[in-house]
Write a protein that holds these residues in place. Structure first.
Motif, PDB file in Angstrom:
ATOM      1  N   ALA A  17      43.763 -31.819 -44.696  1.00 11.29           N
ATOM      2  CA  ALA A  17      43.821 -33.254 -44.970  1.00 11.29           C
ATOM      3  C   ALA A  17      44.615 -33.579 -46.223  1.00 11.29           C
ATOM      4  CB  ALA A  17      42.405 -33.804 -45.114  1.00 11.29           C
TER       5      ALA A  17
ATOM      6  N   GLN B 167      33.620 -46.006 -42.710  1.00 13.74           N
ATOM      7  CA  GLN B 167      33.230 -46.744 -43.919  1.00 13.74           C
ATOM      8  C   GLN B 167      33.310 -48.249 -43.693  1.00 13.74           C
ATOM      9  OE1 GLN B 167      31.723 -45.506 -46.567  1.00 13.74           O
ATOM     10  NE2 GLN B 167      31.855 -43.556 -45.492  1.00 13.74           N
ATOM     11  N   LEU B 168      34.304 -48.679 -42.928  1.00 22.00           N
ATOM     12  CA  LEU B 168      34.435 -50.119 -42.671  1.00 22.00           C
ATOM     13  C   LEU B 168      33.343 -50.614 -41.728  1.00 22.00           C
ATOM     14  CD1 LEU B 168      38.318 -50.365 -42.524  1.00 22.00           C
ATOM     15  CD2 LEU B 168      36.822 -51.476 -44.193  1.00 22.00           C
TER      16      LEU B 168
ATOM     17  N   TYR C  74      45.979 -41.756 -37.894  1.00 19.73           N
ATOM     18  CA  TYR C  74      46.233 -41.666 -39.336  1.00 19.73           C
ATOM     19  C   TYR C  74      47.530 -40.912 -39.610  1.00 19.73           C
ATOM     20  CZ  TYR C  74      46.029 -40.242 -44.178  1.00 19.73           C
ATOM     21  OH  TYR C  74      46.360 -40.016 -45.487  1.00 19.73           O
TER      22      TYR C  74
ATOM     23  N   HIS D  58      41.125 -36.454 -41.874  1.00 20.42           N
ATOM     24  CA  HIS D  58      42.517 -36.925 -41.965  1.00 20.42           C
ATOM     25  C   HIS D  58      43.473 -36.042 -41.157  1.00 20.42           C
ATOM     26  CE1 HIS D  58      40.918 -39.339 -45.191  1.00 20.42           C
ATOM     27  NE2 HIS D  58      42.071 -39.950 -45.364  1.00 20.42           N
TER      28      HIS D  58
ATOM     29  N   TYR E 157      38.703 -52.686 -49.270  1.00 16.11           N
ATOM     30  CA  TYR E 157      37.493 -51.879 -49.145  1.00 16.11           C
ATOM     31  C   TYR E 157      37.836 -50.401 -48.931  1.00 16.11           C
ATOM     32  CZ  TYR E 157      32.780 -50.539 -48.211  1.00 16.11           C
ATOM     33  OH  TYR E 157      31.563 -49.924 -48.314  1.00 16.11           O
ATOM     34  N   ALA E 158      38.788 -50.154 -48.025  1.00 15.31           N
ATOM     35  CA  ALA E 158      39.063 -48.768 -47.614  1.00 15.31           C
ATOM     36  C   ALA E 158      39.759 -47.936 -48.701  1.00 15.31           C
ATOM     37  CB  ALA E 158      39.893 -48.750 -46.332  1.00 15.31           C
ATOM     38  N   TYR E 159      40.353 -48.586 -49.670  1.00 20.68           N
ATOM     39  CA  TYR E 159      40.973 -47.823 -50.756  1.00 20.68           C
ATOM     40  C   TYR E 159      40.117 -47.862 -52.027  1.00 20.68           C
ATOM     41  CZ  TYR E 159      45.108 -46.730 -48.107  1.00 20.68           C
ATOM     42  OH  TYR E 159      45.953 -46.213 -47.174  1.00 20.68           O
TER      43      TYR E 159
ATOM     44  N   THR F 242      41.062 -37.226 -50.904  1.00 18.13           N
ATOM     45  CA  THR F 242      39.971 -36.291 -50.611  1.00 18.13           C
ATOM     46  C   THR F 242      39.357 -35.715 -51.882  1.00 18.13           C
ATOM     47  OG1 THR F 242      41.548 -34.481 -50.439  1.00 18.13           O
ATOM     48  CG2 THR F 242      40.923 -35.554 -48.399  1.00 18.13           C
TER      49      THR F 242
ATOM     50  N   TYR G  24      37.375 -46.236 -52.399  1.00 18.56           N
ATOM     51  CA  TYR G  24      36.577 -45.023 -52.545  1.00 18.56           C
ATOM     52  C   TYR G  24      37.466 -43.794 -52.415  1.00 18.56           C
ATOM     53  CZ  TYR G  24      37.017 -45.079 -47.469  1.00 18.56           C
ATOM     54  OH  TYR G  24      37.528 -45.107 -46.192  1.00 18.56           O
TER      55      TYR G  24
ATOM     56  N   CYS H  55      28.339 -39.752 -43.180  1.00 21.05           N
ATOM     57  CA  CYS H  55      29.713 -39.487 -43.633  1.00 21.05           C
ATOM     58  C   CYS H  55      29.708 -39.327 -45.147  1.00 21.05           C
ATOM     59  CB  CYS H  55      30.638 -40.635 -43.222  1.00 21.05           C
ATOM     60  SG  CYS H  55      32.270 -40.524 -43.985  1.00 21.05           S
ATOM     61  N   GLY H  56      30.115 -38.162 -45.598  1.00 16.05           N
ATOM     62  CA  GLY H  56      30.145 -37.885 -47.042  1.00 16.05           C
ATOM     63  C   GLY H  56      31.492 -38.207 -47.662  1.00 16.05           C
ATOM     64  N   LYS H  57      32.387 -38.809 -46.892  1.00 18.37           N
ATOM     65  CA  LYS H  57      33.706 -39.248 -47.375  1.00 18.37           C
ATOM     66  C   LYS H  57      34.591 -38.102 -47.852  1.00 18.37           C
ATOM     67  CE  LYS H  57      31.965 -42.446 -50.152  1.00 18.37           C
ATOM     68  NZ  LYS H  57      31.816 -43.589 -51.035  1.00 18.37           N
ATOM     69  N   CYS H  58      34.382 -36.905 -47.304  1.00 14.48           N
ATOM     70  CA  CYS H  58      35.202 -35.777 -47.750  1.00 14.48           C
ATOM     71  C   CYS H  58      36.646 -35.922 -47.283  1.00 14.48           C
ATOM     72  CB  CYS H  58      34.627 -34.455 -47.248  1.00 14.48           C
ATOM     73  SG  CYS H  58      34.739 -34.244 -45.465  1.00 14.48           S
ATOM     74  N   GLY H  59      36.855 -36.679 -46.201  1.00 13.97           N
ATOM     75  CA  GLY H  59      38.222 -36.914 -45.738  1.00 13.97           C
ATOM     76  C   GLY H  59      38.810 -35.795 -44.894  1.00 13.97           C
ATOM     77  N   PHE H  60      37.993 -34.814 -44.494  1.00 15.91           N
ATOM     78  CA  PHE H  60      38.539 -33.707 -43.705  1.00 15.91           C
ATOM     79  C   PHE H  60      39.048 -34.166 -42.342  1.00 15.91           C
ATOM     80  CE2 PHE H  60      36.628 -29.654 -45.789  1.00 15.91           C
ATOM     81  CZ  PHE H  60      37.034 -30.115 -47.018  1.00 15.91           C
TER      82      PHE H  60
ATOM     83  N   ASN I 144      23.615 -35.910 -47.289  1.00 12.90           N
ATOM     84  CA  ASN I 144      24.756 -35.834 -48.194  1.00 12.90           C
ATOM     85  C   ASN I 144      24.666 -34.625 -49.120  1.00 12.90           C
ATOM     86  OD1 ASN I 144      23.737 -39.004 -48.120  1.00 12.90           O
ATOM     87  ND2 ASN I 144      25.863 -38.662 -47.541  1.00 12.90           N
TER      88      ASN I 144
ATOM     89  N   GLU J 283      44.489 -45.560 -44.858  1.00 11.44           N
ATOM     90  CA  GLU J 283      43.135 -45.010 -44.884  1.00 11.44           C
ATOM     91  C   GLU J 283      42.244 -45.575 -43.774  1.00 11.44           C
ATOM     92  OE1 GLU J 283      41.522 -42.660 -46.527  1.00 11.44           O
ATOM     93  OE2 GLU J 283      39.495 -43.252 -45.915  1.00 11.44           O
ATOM     94  N   TYR J 284      42.438 -46.836 -43.417  1.00  9.83           N
ATOM     95  CA  TYR J 284      41.563 -47.399 -42.389  1.00  9.83           C
ATOM     96  C   TYR J 284      41.994 -47.009 -40.972  1.00  9.83           C
ATOM     97  CZ  TYR J 284      45.204 -50.880 -43.284  1.00  9.83           C
ATOM     98  OH  TYR J 284      46.401 -51.484 -43.543  1.00  9.83           O
TER      99      TYR J 284
ATOM    100  N   LYS K 171      30.450 -49.352 -41.587  1.00 12.89           N
ATOM    101  CA  LYS K 171      29.264 -49.402 -42.433  1.00 12.89           C
ATOM    102  C   LYS K 171      29.310 -50.652 -43.321  1.00 12.89           C
ATOM    103  CE  LYS K 171      26.783 -46.567 -45.781  1.00 12.89           C
ATOM    104  NZ  LYS K 171      27.368 -46.488 -47.115  1.00 12.89           N
TER     105      LYS K 171
ATOM    106  N   ARG L 184      37.269 -41.533 -41.392  1.00 11.33           N
ATOM    107  CA  ARG L 184      36.537 -41.884 -42.615  1.00 11.33           C
ATOM    108  C   ARG L 184      36.643 -43.383 -42.896  1.00 11.33           C
ATOM    109  NH1 ARG L 184      38.053 -39.569 -48.596  1.00 11.33           N
ATOM    110  NH2 ARG L 184      40.019 -40.585 -48.080  1.00 11.33           N
ATOM    111  N   GLY L 185      37.872 -43.913 -42.821  1.00 14.93           N
ATOM    112  CA  GLY L 185      38.077 -45.330 -43.091  1.00 14.93           C
ATOM    113  C   GLY L 185      37.354 -46.191 -42.075  1.00 14.93           C
TER     114      GLY L 185
END
Lengths: 459, 423, 412
Positions: free
Chosen positions: A137, C42-43, C27, C21, A27-29, A73, A31, C14-19, A335, C33-34, C45, C38-39
């Motif tokens: 990041a 998302q999990l 991490y 990290h 799941y985590a990879y 990212t 997206y 969360c827009g998943k931008c990953g900032f 968003n 990622e988890y 969710k 973000r991970g």
């Protein structure tokens, strides 16, 4: 699903901990920074070039495609796994192998984060100029994949301009060095340049020799407020005409000024049409005259206000709004879609006008921040990902923005890359001959389409 | 053969096809069937298509065409396509035809207070098309970046005859593979450049030069290191040994040429610091040149020396990095004997690059091994091959060769273009 | 969806931008990622959407979070990753109870002073002897167990209930907190010394219930609430309550209101109580003038580590630094990443010890690189973790509480 024997082999190559097939891993990879999702069958974390070679060879024998990934990212779908693929995550291959200050070169592994390089270099008074917004990041491997830009690249150039050479694992499983520790070492063809920005579709970078340089002695930061974006872009053009190439020329429009005021109260006037953050750097003795010229230019372009920071605190204050710009729009909608269309500087006002039209035509809210010096716009389209209509409008509006960029003699991607999201528009920008040329490149390196298939182009 | 010449005459007109008295347009010993002067992109398309159909070799040049492998082929001289099509000061760009003379181009832009930094490869003959198809890393590259960074877009005719256009007026573009910069250094193997959109810069607000007569190249190299230690990074920081230096001015030792472009305050300051370091290095003569005419004259003399160096076949170029030039010069003497008395040695301080006149077949391998010991290598394709050999890495040698040739044959399936180039 | 429904809106932000990290230490060390906000978000969710199961991998994702709050600082969209993880832990607790046994035991022990007291005194006596007999056992799960101080008698039993001063200008109650009460008692004495030397009468109530934070952060809100009520019953009557533990301070000053947000009747009482709770350096800076009384003969280079609960929860950063700088002949240096988590993070150090120790190693290295001779901080958990990290690297840098430094500079 990978068979147990394949999983065992993968683990024998890169170690028990460096192979993930768990449900949460899937799941985590699945997206990246986009709204898309993909379905892969496993994740591997190579920690050396040899492991990359062994994985590439094994996957080729098994007919498994590989999708490279750094921090994930990217906002173009470039690291989104394709069906049945294995994700090769370089996040654990992150050593800073060598820093050679006197020869202006550092050797790094692809998983090292841009910011970590900067922090290490800063201790010696050096830096690596490419500074994408995601730099805290994003990995250098990812920056190389997309040839990332950043605010500083108006003066200094983008990622591709700071890469001396690369160690690359090709789809054949063979390792080659392209370039070297200087710009003169390409084997005639500038293979480094074709690899940088190739989004992992023709080779996996396992080491990079990057150009580093001393931090400029002095810097001045200015803020100019305008009634309209047109006035601001006139000022941009005039600054350049005056013979000054600022380090950064960042623009924010009225909507963003207001959302950032809501967010942090930076003190910018809510009725302003646009503001510019201008920075010049260089020898301390040269900057006073440049600041003066820029002040005159701003005045001539009807600026409402022009400030020059006189302390570190004032510099921070000027940057405050820009730093929170992206996040501040979350107050309007949860968003936002970030676009990176780029037009020639002279067409900047037309692009701003066209964005206004997109707002009306598609019923979307857009706030724009821009690297105005290089015509690179980030129209942020606000939406709520749970509302299907809004998501559809978002996508339609994004496509329209890309068409506008092409019509204004610009490009659909100034710094984010093509990935999956913009692939459909590529033929419009490059035409049939251009698309055919891209295929020639892909075929030369990866005729089996094993490396990041379906990204950038289809074979 | 006469068929294709007739066909080409039909395209460009009889007057623009030369089959006798060709030597003035040619370099090398082989004899093409004709020299052709296209006047437009359509002309080039016609010529290339005709050659492609008839399987005839083609090579191209601005004023002069290399004839290696071109026996019985077509030499395309681009000198008729020599117009500046559009100067766009607002976007700092310029559309120029590939046959435009490089130096003339620089001078015309300079009149408009615009700067095109790349140095002509051979000042008397080089064209803009040639400039990018060679894609040099010249002595200004430390500050302005290599030549390739000045191409924003181009139009070319592929070896298969299609017109290929790529690029925009934007300095940022990551759309698709970077074919824009990949053309640099490809030496016509991907086809013939017809028009180029170049990136320009505002003309520098101030410029100064410093010249010095320094006892030895090693002394000059030490001074270069000291200058960089002061965080002074001039536009050019070159030293020529006596034989080459004397083509610019008479010296007793080697000639140091320093170019400082920028803003008024810093250029004045830097010139002082550079001069001081050169004096510490034992210079018997130093001068800061501020007068525009004198400055221009100095650099036009330099460009002639550069031409001489670039046209010399028996030379080896290698890079060791700015900090290692002193060491490299020391070791070089062991390979090519007395470098001060050598017919030609150029040191580019900021690039950490040395060019030495010597027979590559005899000495390139030894020089490469020496350079590798200092963290560098011989430049270009030769250097890449020598490095693989030094590591006894045949697999990499073969793989690089396979990749280069596979790209080349994708673009030029019949192998008609630039026959002299072996990858 | 259960309790995750309450935070579902926030999960969607969360827009998943990953900032995040760059902000996440787990991490940075693990690279998966988890193991980043973000991970994790998302999990969580995905679990709420029934796309994944709450399997043991998922539990690790949720339980390995340091709750340091750095991700929230980095997030452009204002997502508070640590709060969402907290909700996920609550959700897990409701789904499955608190697992594993060891964690459950620790959390329960903290709520039972008798058991806790017995545990520490056993450890101080026979426990350490047993460990010493086992060759090579110095560091268990990255913590220097042999040198970990353990009081045979809790601090609260070592001092009179009311410590009087000649001319009391102020009166406070000292909420000691489990760590200072049972382990780092010297620092607790330092706190009292600093206060009394400045004419503050200190009451140390005999009952010192756990603040409830450990139970709260593992989703056991019921136990946490019970603890909260006990604390307020014991301490509510005082005008000012001082604590020298950043984590307890965070619970008393801030988190407790979050915990009781759904208890409208009790909430006002909690808020009223929180208003009069102070972290040690906050109180000293605000209410006392210590500067004139400080003396110090030995020039010392000192740096400060911001506990997560100080910098991001309580937002207290300047006060401890100013106190350290106020000591004569102290040279204050700022270390790299002073405000990043030391890796202790409650029970994360026990159950994800490899990960936690790697984070501590960074902290120790930064301390050593700063050139400091003394590293001061405001949280006993950080003190123990950092001591172990420094010792593992063979460093001789001393770890002290801010109160220790002030106390030793206060002359009679």
């Amino acid at each position: 699903m990978l068979s147990q024997s394949v999983i065992t082999k993968l683990k024998s190559i890169c170690g028990e901990k460096d192979v993930i097939t768990s449900k949460i891993g899937m799941y985590a990879y699945g997206y990246d920074g986009t709204m898309l999702e993909g379905s892969h069958v496993g994740i591997v974390f190579p920690e050396s070039t040899q492991e990359v070679v062994d994985l590439v060879n094994f996957c080729r024998e098994q007919g498994i495609a590989i999708v490279p990934r750094g921090a994930g990212t990217n906002v173009s779908g470039g690291t989104l796994p394709s069906d049945g693929s294995i994700v090769m995550n370089f996040a654990r291959m992150k050593k800073l192998l060598e820093i050679d200050l006197e020869n202006y070169v550092a050797i790094v592994e692809p998983g090292v984060v841009n910011w970590d390089i900067q922090e290490t270099l800063a201790k010696y008074g050096y830096y690596y100029p490419p500074d994408p917004a995601s730099w805290k990041a994003s990995t250098l491997g990812g920056n190389l994949g997309e040839s990332s830009g950043g605010p500083k690249c108006f003066k200094y150039g983008v990622t591709r301009d700071f890469i001396y050479g690369l160690e690359v694992v090709l789809p054949t499983g063979k390792v080659i060095w392209v370039g070297g520790r200087d710009f003169s070492s390409e084997p005639m063809y500038d293979l480094t340049r074709i690899l940088v920005g190739s989004e992992g579709t023709i080779g996996f970078i396992t080491k990079a020799a990057i150009r580093i340089q001393p931090i400029p002695e002095a810097k001045r930061t200015m803020l100019a407020i305008f009634n309209t974006p047109e006035d601001a872009s006139q000022a941009v053009a005039d600054i350049v005409s005056a013979g000054i190439i600022p380090t950064t020329l960042e623009m924010m429009d009225n909507l963003i000024i207001n959302t950032t005021e809501d967010h942090c109260g930076a003190g910018n006037p809510r009725d302003a049409g646009a503001l510019l953050i201008i920075e010049v750097d260089g020898h301390p003795g040269d900057l006073e005259a440049q600041v003066e010229t820029i002040g005159e230019v701003a005045k001539k372009a009807n600026s409402k206000d022009f400030k020059v920071a006189t302390s570190a605190a004032e510099v921070d204050k000027i940057w405050l709004a820009r730093r929170v710009a992206f996040g501040s729009v979350a107050r309007v909608k949860p968003n936002y879609g970030v676009n990176d269309i780029t037009v020639p500087r002279s067409n900047f006002p037309k692009a701003i006008a066209a964005i206004e039209k997109v707002k009306k035509d598609f019923g979307v809210t857009i706030g724009t921040v821009a690297h105005a010096g290089d015509g690179n716009l980030h129209p942020l389209i606000l939406f709520d990902q749970r509302n299907k209509d809004e998501v559809d409008s978002l996508h339609a509006a994004e496509m329209e923005l890309c068409r506008i960029a092409i019509d204004l003699e610009g490009t659909i991607s100034g710094e984010h890359g093509i990935g999956i999201l913009k692939k459909a528009l590529l033929p419009k920008e490059f035409g049939p001959v251009g698309m055919d040329v891209f295929k020639k490149v892909k075929r030369s390196f990866d005729p089996q389409n094993q490396f990041n298939p379906g990204k950038l182009i289809d074979l | 053969m006469s068929d294709i010449i007739a066909k080409i005459k039909g395209i460009v007109g009889d007057a623009n096809v030369v089959t006798a008295d060709m030597p003035q347009y040619l370099k090398g010993n082989e004899q093409p069937a004709a020299v052709v002067f296209p006047g437009s992109t359509e002309d080039v398309v016609g010529i290339v298509k005709a050659a492609y159909d008839a399987d005839v070799k083609v090579n191209v040049g601005g004023n002069v065409v290399e004839t290696k492998g071109l026996s019985g082929g077509i030499a395309v001289v681009m000198s008729r396509m020599n117009q500046i099509e559009e100067v766009d000061p607002e976007n700092l760009t310029c559309w120029v035809q590939a046959g435009m003379n490089h130096q003339e181009f620089v001078e015309k832009l300079s009149e408009k207070k615009l700067n095109f930094p790349p140095e002509p490869y051979a000042v008397s003959t080089s064209s803009i098309g040639g400039c990018f198809s060679i894609g040099d890393v010249d002595s200004k590259a430390f500050n302005y970046l290599p030549t390739r960074t000045f191409i924003l877009a181009y139009e070319s005719v592929l070896p298969t005859g299609e017109v290929y256009k790529v690029g925009t007026k934007c300095i940022k573009c990551v759309s698709g593979y970077d074919m824009i910069h990949f053309i640099a250094g490809s030496r016509a193997t991907f086809g013939i450049l017809t028009r180029v959109l170049v990136k320009l810069l505002p003309a520098p607000q101030a410029a100064k030069a410093v010249v010095a007569d320094v006892p030895s190249l090693a002394a000059a190299a030490k001074a270069f290191k000291a200058i960089q230690k002061r965080k002074v990074f001039p536009t050019r920081l070159n030293a020529l040994n006596k034989a080459l230096g004397n083509e610019v001015m008479e010296t007793s030792g080697c000639l140091v040429l320093v170019d400082i472009e920028g803003f008024p305050v810093s250029t004045a300051q830097y010139a002082k610091e550079v001069e001081a370091e050169l004096k510490i290095a034992g210079a018997s003569f130093t001068k800061v040149i501020e007068d525009k005419a004198e400055y221009d004259e100095l650099w036009s003399k330099w460009l002639k020396v550069r031409e001489k160096i670039n046209l010399e076949e028996n030379k080896v170029k290698f890079t060791v990095g700015p900090a290692k030039v002193v060491n490299a010069l020391g070791s070089l003497s062991g390979i090519v004997s007395n470098i001060e008395e050598n017919p030609g040695v150029l040191v580019e301080g900021l690039n950490g690059k040395i060019t030495v006149f010597t027979d590559p077949d005899a000495n390139a391998a030894a020089i490469n091994n020496m350079a590798m010991g200092l963290g560098g290598n011989v430049s270009g394709l030769l250097g890449s091959q020598l490095r693989c050999k030094a590591y006894n890495d045949n697999e990499m040698l073969e793989e690089i060769s396979r990749v280069l040739n596979s790209i080349r044959s994708e673009f030029d399936p019949k192998g008609i273009m630039a026959p002299g180039i072996k990858l | 969806m259960g309790v995750l429904a309450e935070v579902y809106e926030k999960l969607n932000t969360c827009g998943k931008c990953g900032f995040c990290h760059g902000a996440c230490k787990t991490y940075k060390k693990d690279g998966a990622e988890y193991m980043v906000a973000r991970g994790r978000v998302q999990l969580i969710k995905a679990l709420a959407d029934n796309k994944i199961d709450a399997d043991s991998d998922y539990e690790d994702v949720v339980n390995s979070c340091l709750l340091c709050g750095e991700c929230a600082v980095a997030c452009p969209s204002g997502v508070k990753g640590h709060e969402l993880v907290l909700a996920a832990r609550r959700d897990l607790k409701l789904r499955k109870g608190t697992k594993p046994f060891a964690k459950s035991l620790v959390l329960k022990s903290l709520t039972k002073p008798g058991r806790l007291s017995f545990g520490f005194s056993f450890f101080a006596g026979p426990g350490k002897k047993i460990l010493k007999m086992i060759d090579g056992v110095q560091f268990v799960r990255g913590i220097d167990v042999l040198s970990m101080p353990a009081a045979k008698t809790p601090f609260s039993k070592q001092v009179p209930e009311v410590i009087t001063v000649a001319n009391p200008k102020k009166k406070v109650a000292f909420y000691v907190g489990c760590f200072l009460n049972h382990s780092l008692v010297d620092s607790a004495h330092s706190v009292v010394k600093v206060l009394t030397k400045n004419d503050v009468e200190v009451t140390v109530p005999r009952e010192q219930p756990c603040c409830g934070l450990p139970q709260y952060v593992y989703g056991d809100f019921e136990s946490a609430k019970a603890q909260g009520k006990k604390v307020i019953n014991e301490f509510g009557k005082y005008d000012a309550v001082i604590t020298a533990c950043a984590s307890c301070a965070s619970m008393l000053k801030k988190e407790m209101s979050e915990l009781f947000h759904d208890d409208e009747d009790y909430l006002p009482k909690v808020k009223e109580f929180s208003e009069k709770c102070f972290e040690f350096s906050e109180y000293v800076s605000k209410e006392l003038d210590t500067t004139s009384k400080l003396k110090n003969d030995t020039p010392t280079i000192v740096t400060y580590h911001d506990p997560c609960h100080m910098v991001r929860y309580n937002k207290i950063t300047e006060e401890p630094r100013n106190l350290l700088k106020s000591v004569p002949r102290n040279k204050y240096v700022e270390m790299f990443e002073a405000n990043r988590c030391c890796g202790a993070a409650g029970l994360v150090q026990a159950f994800y010890h490899d990960l936690s120790s790697m984070i501590t190693a960074d902290k120790a290295q930064n301390i050593m690189d700063s050139g400091a001779e003394v590293i001061a901080t405001s949280c006993p958990a950080c003190m123990l973790k950092i001591s172990s990290g420094l010792k593992l690297k063979g460093s001789k840098v001393e770890v002290k509480h801010v109160a220790d430094i002030l106390a030793s500079s206060l002359r009679d």
